[in-house]
Write a protein that holds these residues in place. Structure first.
Motif, mmCIF file in Angstrom:
data_model
loop_
_atom_site.group_PDB
_atom_site.id
_atom_site.type_symbol
_atom_site.label_atom_id
_atom_site.label_comp_id
_atom_site.label_asym_id
_atom_site.label_seq_id
_atom_site.Cartn_x
_atom_site.Cartn_y
_atom_site.Cartn_z
ATOM 1 N N TRP A 158 1.456 -3.025 -12.555
ATOM 2 C CA TRP A 158 0.276 -2.200 -12.319
ATOM 3 C C TRP A 158 0.618 -1.079 -11.339
ATOM 4 O O TRP A 158 1.183 -1.325 -10.266
ATOM 5 N N ALA A 159 0.266 0.136 -11.699
ATOM 6 C CA ALA A 159 0.522 1.275 -10.816
ATOM 7 C C ALA A 159 -0.282 1.165 -9.519
ATOM 8 O O ALA A 159 0.193 1.573 -8.456
ATOM 9 N N ASP A 190 1.441 10.417 -5.273
ATOM 10 C CA ASP A 190 0.548 11.207 -6.135
ATOM 11 C C ASP A 190 0.607 10.721 -7.577
ATOM 12 O O ASP A 190 -0.432 10.589 -8.248
ATOM 13 N N SER A 191 1.818 10.449 -8.063
ATOM 14 C CA SER A 191 1.965 9.994 -9.450
ATOM 15 C C SER A 191 1.302 8.639 -9.667
ATOM 16 O O SER A 191 0.549 8.446 -10.639
ATOM 17 N N GLN A 192 1.539 7.698 -8.762
ATOM 18 C CA GLN A 192 0.961 6.366 -8.919
ATOM 19 C C GLN A 192 -0.550 6.384 -8.753
ATOM 20 O O GLN A 192 -1.263 5.635 -9.434
ATOM 21 N N ALA A 193 -1.055 7.230 -7.855
ATOM 22 C CA ALA A 193 -2.511 7.324 -7.693
ATOM 23 C C ALA A 193 -3.162 7.893 -8.957
ATOM 24 O O ALA A 193 -4.242 7.436 -9.366
ATOM 25 N N LEU A 212 1.353 1.260 -5.787
ATOM 26 C CA LEU A 212 0.907 2.176 -4.736
ATOM 27 C C LEU A 212 0.500 1.407 -3.489
ATOM 28 O O LEU A 212 0.810 1.823 -2.356
ATOM 29 N N HIS A 213 -0.188 0.292 -3.657
ATOM 30 C CA HIS A 213 -0.630 -0.533 -2.533
ATOM 31 C C HIS A 213 0.573 -1.050 -1.739
ATOM 32 O O HIS A 213 0.608 -0.964 -0.502
ATOM 33 N N VAL A 262 -3.414 -3.800 5.204
ATOM 34 C CA VAL A 262 -3.385 -3.229 3.861
ATOM 35 C C VAL A 262 -2.781 -4.220 2.870
ATOM 36 O O VAL A 262 -3.299 -4.399 1.759
ATOM 37 N N ALA A 263 -1.685 -4.862 3.258
ATOM 38 C CA ALA A 263 -1.006 -5.772 2.338
ATOM 39 C C ALA A 263 -1.895 -6.951 1.953
ATOM 40 O O ALA A 263 -1.938 -7.357 0.782
ATOM 41 N N ALA A 264 -2.623 -7.510 2.932
ATOM 42 C CA ALA A 264 -3.489 -8.656 2.665
ATOM 43 C C ALA A 264 -4.893 -8.257 2.240
ATOM 44 O O ALA A 264 -5.691 -9.123 1.869
#
Length: 493
Positions: free
Chosen positions: A238-239, A295-298, A243-244, A376-378
């Motif tokens: 998943w993109a 930018d690409s993944q978003a 990104l995350h 952010v990770a969790a």
């Protein structure tokens, strides 16, 4: 022969009267044999060197390929997924009933798989949707223009077809300069131009244009369906998740870079005066170079369906804001790294006056970034992040106090010239204070992301877990043993 005999007589006189005979070999034969031996040795040496070089190149390529696959096994899985999708869609070409059902355009399904299948689900959905929409819209418009051209007469038909191709191709090409169209529908516009041109031009010679268009649309739909099915059902990438993870990973690298740059600056300088940068100190480069990937993944993540904690309206744009805040911080870290590698350094004894305060601020800055990365990770919020920011600000205030008092101390204890020697130290300290200010911007962006994405509070989860444990420990209402003390009390009364 006389010369040979004379030479033999002279040798005999030298050796005590015993004659010695010599046989003279022609020079041409000796040179030829030696030349052939040299050529053979050179040929074998060249052959052996080629074999060794080829083996080393194959071994090096194999190691690089193995490293690429070992770093991310999903890349190898992606290759297998593409092969699986092509194998499944090839059945429509090899099986006669299926081939007759879609006509001779079965090859379009294979071509669709090749051009549509992407590494991430978002990329596959993006290309699949653009190709389907562009094919259907271009085919419909081409059929309409074909009907108009046919009813206009044989003389005007070529001009109507050519004029429509010129007009639509020009408008579609110009639309690619619009930023929104460029970001989301660039591939679709390209396919639209290609499909419309093929259908419009071929309609002049092909009579059954509607049948051809229908078969091509069906085969392209089959190819898109195969791509999406394999991409989503078999080890999906998943993109949005990429990104995350990239955002959290960049925060960790930036935290390590801040600590490493300050440590390198205050470390003992080598004899040549050049301080080589450590591996962690180069971590800020990953942050600076990740804008295109973010930018690409978003953009691709918007096309993905809901999955896990990522809903339909997940704020992927906010990740770009977090990345921009991190890059602003990374610019200051890059300047810190330049000061650490500079050939002209402040005296070591002057550096030590602010070494403790700078190290404390760097550690608190890294802690704040790591707490933000963990949040952010969790996908959770916690009071630990606010506490880390408060501790960072306290350390910064102490460092500012030491920085203000340092010039007067240098003048009193050493000399006015010592203040000039400490100019670079003042620069490094000011950069570190600026880094702390920009880290607050990063934390603010993370807080905005947590609010928009609906991050859960880790404190609430702890309270829920403790309540669950308490309920488990309490006896159930249906348990007769829980009323035993009350029964005894009633009997006594």
């Amino acid at each position: 022969m006389e010369m040979v005999a004379a030479a033999a007589t002279k040798d005999a006189k030298r050796n005590g009267g015993t004659p010695e005979w010599r046989v003279t070999v022609p020079e041409g034969a000796s040179v030829t044999v030696e030349h052939e031996r040299c050529l053979a040795a050179r040929a074998w040496g060249w052959l052996v060197s080629c074999v060794v070089a080829l083996g080393a190149k194959v071994s090096g390529s194999g190691k690089r390929l193995w490293k690429i696959g070992a770093d991310d096994p999903r890349r190898a899985v992606h290759g297998l997924k593409v092969g699986l999708a092509l194998s499944l869609v090839s059945v429509f070409y090899y099986t006669r009933p299926l081939y007759e059902g879609v006509g001779g355009n079965a090859m379009w399904a294979i071509m669709t798989v090749v051009v549509v299948f992407e590494y991430t689900v978002g990329g596959c959905v993006y290309k699949g949707f653009n190709r389907a929409a562009a094919t259907v819209s271009a085919g419909a418009i081409a059929l309409g223009v074909h009907w108009v051209a046919v009813h206009a007469g044989g003389e005007l038909e070529p001009f109507i077809r050519s004029g429509s191709v010129f007009l639509l191709a020009s408008i579609a090409t110009f639309s690619r300069f619009i930023p929104t169209v460029k970001a989301r529908f660039d591939y679709g516009v390209t396919i639209f131009i290609l499909t419309y041109s093929l259908v419009a031009v071929s309609g002049y010679r092909v009579e059954a244009l509607l049948v051809m268009a229908q078969s091509r649309v069906c085969t392209i739909a089959i190819g898109i369906f195969m791509c999406l099915a394999v991409c989503v059902l078999v080890c999906p990438v998943w993109a949005g998740q990429e990104l995350h993870r990239l955002t959290a990973r960049n925060m960790d690298k930036l935290a390590g870079a801040v600590e490493a740059c300050v440590k390198d600056y205050f470390a003992d300088q080598p004899a040549d005066g050049k301080q080589p940068p450590s591996d962690k100190a180069e971590g800020y480069k990953c942050v600076l170079n990740s804008k295109a990937s973010e930018d690409s993944q978003a953009n691709l993540a918007r096309w993905e369906p809901a999955h896990g904690r990522f809903g339909f309206r997940h704020p992927y744009e906010q990740y770009k804001s977090v990345g921009a805040a991190m890059r602003h911080c990374a610019y200051c870290v890059e300047a810190l790294s330049g000061c650490a590698r500079s050939e002209i350094q402040a005296p070591h004894h002057i550096k030590q006056r602010l070494a403790g305060g700078c190290a404390s601020v760097a550690a608190r800055c890294a802690l704040a970034l790591r707490e933000a990365s963990s949040s952010v990770a969790a996908m959770k919020t916690s009071w630990a992040l606010d506490l880390a920011v408060a501790e960072m600000n306290t350390a910064v205030q102490e460092l500012q106090s030491d920085l203000r008092s340092l010039p007067s101390k240098l003048v009193e204890e050493e000399s006015p010239a010592a203040v000039l020697d400490a100019v670079q130290l003042f620069t490094v300290t000011s950069l570190l204070i600026e880094v702390s200010t920009r880290i607050e911007s990063v934390v603010d962006a993370v807080d905005t992301l947590a609010s928009l994405a609906g991050f859960r509070s880790s404190d609430v989860e702890k309270d829920e877990a403790s309540e669950t444990e308490t309920k488990v420990k309490q006896p159930a209402a249906s348990d007769p043993d829980s009323y035993e003390p009350e029964k005894k009390h009633i009997e006594q009364v």
